[in-house]
Enzyme design. Structure first.
Site, mmCIF file in Angstrom:
data_model
loop_
_atom_site.group_PDB
_atom_site.id
_atom_site.type_symbol
_atom_site.label_atom_id
_atom_site.label_comp_id
_atom_site.label_asym_id
_atom_site.label_seq_id
_atom_site.Cartn_x
_atom_site.Cartn_y
_atom_site.Cartn_z
ATOM 1 N N GLU A 53 0.872 -1.164 0.000
ATOM 2 C CA GLU A 53 0.000 0.000 0.000
ATOM 3 C C GLU A 53 0.909 1.213 0.000
ATOM 4 O O GLU A 53 1.702 1.397 0.924
ATOM 5 C CB GLU A 53 -0.844 0.023 1.269
ATOM 6 C CG GLU A 53 -2.274 -0.362 1.046
ATOM 7 C CD GLU A 53 -3.078 -0.224 2.320
ATOM 8 O OE1 GLU A 53 -4.024 -0.970 2.467
ATOM 9 O OE2 GLU A 53 -2.727 0.620 3.173
ATOM 10 N N GLU A 64 -5.362 9.935 9.680
ATOM 11 C CA GLU A 64 -4.079 9.432 10.162
ATOM 12 C C GLU A 64 -3.756 9.920 11.568
ATOM 13 O O GLU A 64 -4.031 11.061 11.929
ATOM 14 C CB GLU A 64 -2.939 9.879 9.226
ATOM 15 C CG GLU A 64 -3.210 9.740 7.736
ATOM 16 C CD GLU A 64 -3.443 8.303 7.276
ATOM 17 O OE1 GLU A 64 -3.151 7.363 8.050
ATOM 18 O OE2 GLU A 64 -3.926 8.121 6.143
#
Lengths: 272, 408
Positions: A53, A64
Site C-alpha cells: 500500500e 491518520e
C-alpha cells in the site's frame, strides 16, 4: 465481472491455496525522501510483504494518527505528488510484475488530476487497487466507473460502526479485498480489541466472499498474527512510517536494511 | 448574476438533497467510521427540525439566553459620512458571547442533549465558536474540548482564556499550518476515536452532510429577523445584503431567508489578505477551484497537485482555505456575488466604525463593512444595505494594539 488477471485476486488466491495470510505493508510515497521509495518497496517484497500500500501524501490526512501525519509532511517537503507516486510504481513494475500495489490516499489529489486521467495513468503505471479514505461508496460512483474501465480494484473500508445494511451495500460495490478498520480511531492507535474484530468479521463474512484484510493498530508480528486468525490479511503501516522518520538522517542502506528486517519480523510472526 | 430567470425558479429551501448535495457541492466525504454517526445525526435532525417541542426550546433559548432578536440598527452617522446608500447593521455582536456563533451552538447543543452524548468537541479559529461551545457546554454540564491551531492560540489569547474560565480544555494544534483547517482535522480525528460518547459541534456551514444544512438552519434566524425588521423600519426589503465569508455561517444565515427575494442583491466578502492578486489571501471563491476537504466538495485553495495551501488573513476567523458548499453552489448559479477585501481595507473599516458609530466590530466583520462602504458610495441615498455585524471586536484588541506598536 473482473478478470482474474488482476494481481490482487491472483495473490489472495495463491495465499489461500498455500494456507497463508496476506501481509499488506504501508509506506508513504516519498517519505522521508523520494529517492528511497522504490528501493523500500523492493525491500518490503523481498522480506515477505504480499501487497504494497503506497500512501499518496496529502496536506490534510484526516484519518491518520501523528506518526503517519509526519510521514505525509516529510514527503510534502519534497513536493511528492500523485503524479510522481505513480511514476515510482511504474519504475517498480520494471522489475516486479507480480506484487500488487494499492494506492492509498485522499480524494482531493485525485479530484485535481481528474478521475479519467488518473485511472489511465494508474493503469499504465501498473497500479492494481485504489483506496480513497474519504470517498465512501456513495461518493465514489464516478471514480468507480473510470477504475472499472481499466480493471483497477476499488478497495472500500468497513468499520466497527458500519451497520449490517451498509455492509451489504458496501461489499456489493467492493472488489479486490475488503479493508476492515479494526478500531474506532486513527491509524496507529493503541486500542485494538480482538474480540470485536472477530465478531465483526464473522458478520461481514455472512455477506461477502471477498478476502478481508484488517488494518489500524497492528504493530508487530504478534498482533498481525492474532488478527489474521480471523482475517485473510493484516495491514501494517505506522511502524514502517515511524521507522522511516526515525532513520531519516541515516544512510539509505541503513533505512532499507531496517525496513527489510521489520518486514521479516512481522512476516515470521504472521506465519508462525 | 448570469441567469436570473432560472434562479428565480429555484426552491432554495429544498436544498441540499437527501445526500447533502447542493448541485455538485457538499456531500459526505469522510472515512467509513463516521458514516453511521452522520446517519444518526441526520435522522435525528430531520425528525427534530419540524418538532414543535424542539423548536420551542430553541426559540426560548434564543430569546432569553442569547438575547434575541438582535437589533437592526440604522447607522445614520456613518451612512451620512459615506454619502450614499443607507447602511443598516444586523447586531449579532450584541448576542450573548459576542457573535452569531452562539445561534448554532445552542442548536447543536440541544441536538447533543437529545442524542444523549456526554462530551462536546469543537474546532475554532478566532475562538468565537470555541467560546460559544464552551458556554453551552457549561450550561448543560457537558465536558467540552476545543481544538485550536497554535497560531490562533497565540493571536486570540483572550478567547483562549475565556474558554478555560468556562471550564473547557483547549488543545493547541501543531500539525500542518497550525490554523483553523488543522484544528478541524484534529477535531475529526478526535471524533472518529470517541464517536460513541462525543458530539462534534462544527462551527460553520462546512463539513459533511448534515452539518452544512443544520448550521444554516440554526443561523437563518439572522435573516428571518432582519427581513422582518427591515420591512417594519423602512417599509420595504433591502437592496443589498453584505456579510463576511470564512466558512460562511453568518453569511448564509443572513442570505438564506432572502434567496427567493429577487430584488435583493447579495455579496459575500472573503478575506483578501495581502490582496487576491498576491496569492496571499483566504478567498477560495475568488481565486480557488472545486475540490474535496473536510467532508464536502467545495471551492478550495490548493496547488496544482491538489494539496491545500496556506492562507493569509489578519482575521483568524476567516483564515480558512475552504468555504461552505452552499456558497460554492450560490456562486456558480450566480445568486450571490463573492468579492474580497484585503487586510488594510478591513483594518481601516474597523477604525472607521469604532470612531463614527461607537461600535467596535470583529476583524472578520470589518471585511463586510469595508465592502459595504465601497458599495454604498456609488449608490443613491434611498437605497438600503444590510450588513451582518457578525461579531464584536473586543477579542481583536491585542491584534490592533500590536499593529499600533502598543503593549497592552
Amino acid at each position: 465481472m473482473k478478470s482474474n488477471m488482476n494481481r490482487i485476486n491472483q495473490r489472495m488466491l495463491a495465499l489461500k491455496q498455500a494456507n497463508k495470510k496476506a501481509l499488506v505493508t504501508y509506506i508513504v510515497s516519498g517519505d522521508p525522501s523520494p529517492d528511497i521509495t522504490l528501493d523500500a518497496m523492493h525491500a518490503l517484497v523481498s522480506n515477505g510483504a504480499d501487497i504494497i500500500e503506497l500512501g499518496i501524501p496529502f496536506s490534510d490526512p484526516m484519518a491518520e494518527g501523528p506518526v503517519i501525519q509526519l510521514g505525509h509532511e516529510r514527503a510534502l517537503v519534497h513536493n511528492v505528488s500523485l503524479t510522481s507516486t505513480m511514476a515510482i510504481v511504474k519504475q517498480f513494475r520494471e522489475t516486479d510484475t507480480d506484487t500488487p500495489v494499492v494506492l492509498m490516499g485522499y480524494a482531493n489529489p485525485i479530484e485535481r488530476m481528474g478521475y479519467s486521467k488518473f485511472a489511465t495513468i494508474a493503469s499504465d503505471s501498473g497500479v492494481d487497487g485504489v483506496l480513497t479514505v474519504d470517498l465512501p461508496p456513495e461518493e465514489a460512483v464516478a471514480l468507480n466507473v473510470e477504475l472499472k474501465k481499466v480493471e483497477i480494484e476499488n478497495i472500500f473500508l468497513l468499520a466497527p460502526t458500519t451497520t449490517v445494511q451498509r455492509i451489504r451495500e458496501v461489499v456489493s460495490l467492493a472488489s479486490g479485498f475488503v479493508y476492515y478498520v479494526s478500531l474506532k480511531g486513527v491509524t496507529g492507535a493503541g486500542n485494538l480489541d480482538l474480540k470485536s474484530v472477530k465478531d465483526k468479521l464473522t458478520l461481514i463474512r455472512q455477506h461477502t466472499d471477498l478476502p478481508i484484510c484488517v488494518g489500524f493498530g497492528i504493530k508487530d508480528g504478534a498482533s498481525a498474527k492474532s488478527v489474521a486468525e480471523y482475517a485473510d490479511g493484516a495491514v501494517v503501516g505506522s511502524v514502517f512510517v515511524d521507522k522511516m522518520g526515525a532513520l531519516q538522517n541515516e544512510h539509505r542502506d541503513v533505512v532499507l536494511s531496517a525496513v527489510g528486517q521489520l518486514t521479516a519480523e512481522i512476516r515470521s510472526g504472521l506465519d508462525n | 448574476m448570469n441567469d436570473l430567470t432560472n434562479v428565480a425558479d429555484i426552491d432554495f429551501s429544498s436544498f441540499p438533497d437527501k445526500a447533502g448535495h447542493f448541485g455538485i457541492y457538499g456531500g459526505r466525504f469522510v472515512s467509513e467510521t463516521l458514516i453511521s454517526a452522520l446517519d444518526d445525526l441526520d435522522l435525528m435532525y430531520q425528525r427534530l427540525k419540524n418538532d414543535p417541542v424542539f423548536q420551542a426550546e430553541f426559540d426560548k433559548d434564543m430569546a432569553h439566553y442569547v438575547g434575541r432578536p438582535s437589533p437592526l440598527y440604522h447607522a445614520e452617522r456613518w451612512s451620512e459620512k459615506i454619502g450614499g446608500a443607507q447602511i443598516y447593521l444586523k447586531r449579532e455582536d450584541l448576542n450573548h458571547t459576542g457573535a452569531h456563533k452562539v445561534n448554532n451552538t445552542i442548536g447543536q447543543a440541544l441536538l447533543a442533549k437529545y442524542s444523549g452524548k456526554t462530551r462536546i468537541i469543537a474546532e475554532t479559529g478566532a475562538g468565537q465558536h470555541g467560546v460559544a461551545s464552551a458556554t453551552v457546554a457549561a450550561r448543560l454540564g457537558l465536558k467540552c474540548e476545543v481544538f485550536m491551531g497554535e497560531e490562533d492560540v497565540r493571536r486570540q489569547a483572550l478567547n483562549v482564556y475565556r474558554m478555560k474560565l468556562l471550564g473547557a480544555t483547549v488543545h493547541s494544534v501543531t500539525s500542518g499550518t497550525r490554523t483553523l483547517k488543522d484544528a478541524m482535522n484534529e477535531a475529526m480525528r478526535d471524533w472518529v476515536t470517541n464517536v460513541d460518547d462525543t458530539f462534534y459541534i462544527i462551527g460553520t456551514v462546512a463539513g459533511p452532510h448534515p452539518y452544512p444544512e443544520l448550521v444554516r438552519d440554526f443561523q437563518s434566524i439572522i435573516g428571518r429577523e432582519a427581513r422582518q425588521q427591515c420591512l417594519n423600519q423602512a417599509g420595504r426589503l433591502p437592496d443589498a445584503l453584505v456579510a463576511c465569508v470564512g466558512g460562511g455561517s453568518n453569511a448564509i444565515g443572513l442570505f438564506h431567508p432572502f434567496l427567493n427575494d429577487e430584488s435583493v442583491e447579495m455579496y459575500g466578502v472573503e478575506a483578501g489578505g495581502d490582496g487576491v492578486e498576491t496569492g496571499r489571501h483566504a478567498a477560495p471563491l475568488n481565486d480557488g477551484i472545486p475540490g474535496v476537504l473536510h467532508g464536502s466538495r467545495t471551492y478550495l485553495m490548493e496547488d496544482e497537485n491538489g494539496q491545500i495551501i496556506d492562507t493569509h488573513s489578519v482575521s483568524a476567523g476567516l483564515d480558512y482555505p475552504g468555504v461552505g458548499p452552499e456558497h460554492s453552489w450560490l456562486k456558480d448559479i450566480g445568486r450571490v456575488e463573492y468579492v474580497a477585501i484585503n487586510d488594510q481595507e478591513a483594518l481601516a473599516a474597523f477604525r472607521e466604525l469604532t470612531q463614527i458609530e461607537g461600535i467596535m466590530p470583529a476583524l472578520e466583520t470589518s471585511h463586510a463593512l469595508a465592502y459595504a462602504e465601497k458599495m454604498a458610495r456609488d449608490m443613491p441615498k434611498d437605497k438600503i444595505i444590510i450588513v451582518n455585524l457578525s461579531g464584536r471586536g473586543d477579542k481583536d484588541i491585542l491584534t490592533m494594539a500590536e499593529l499600533d506598536g502598543i503593549t497592552v
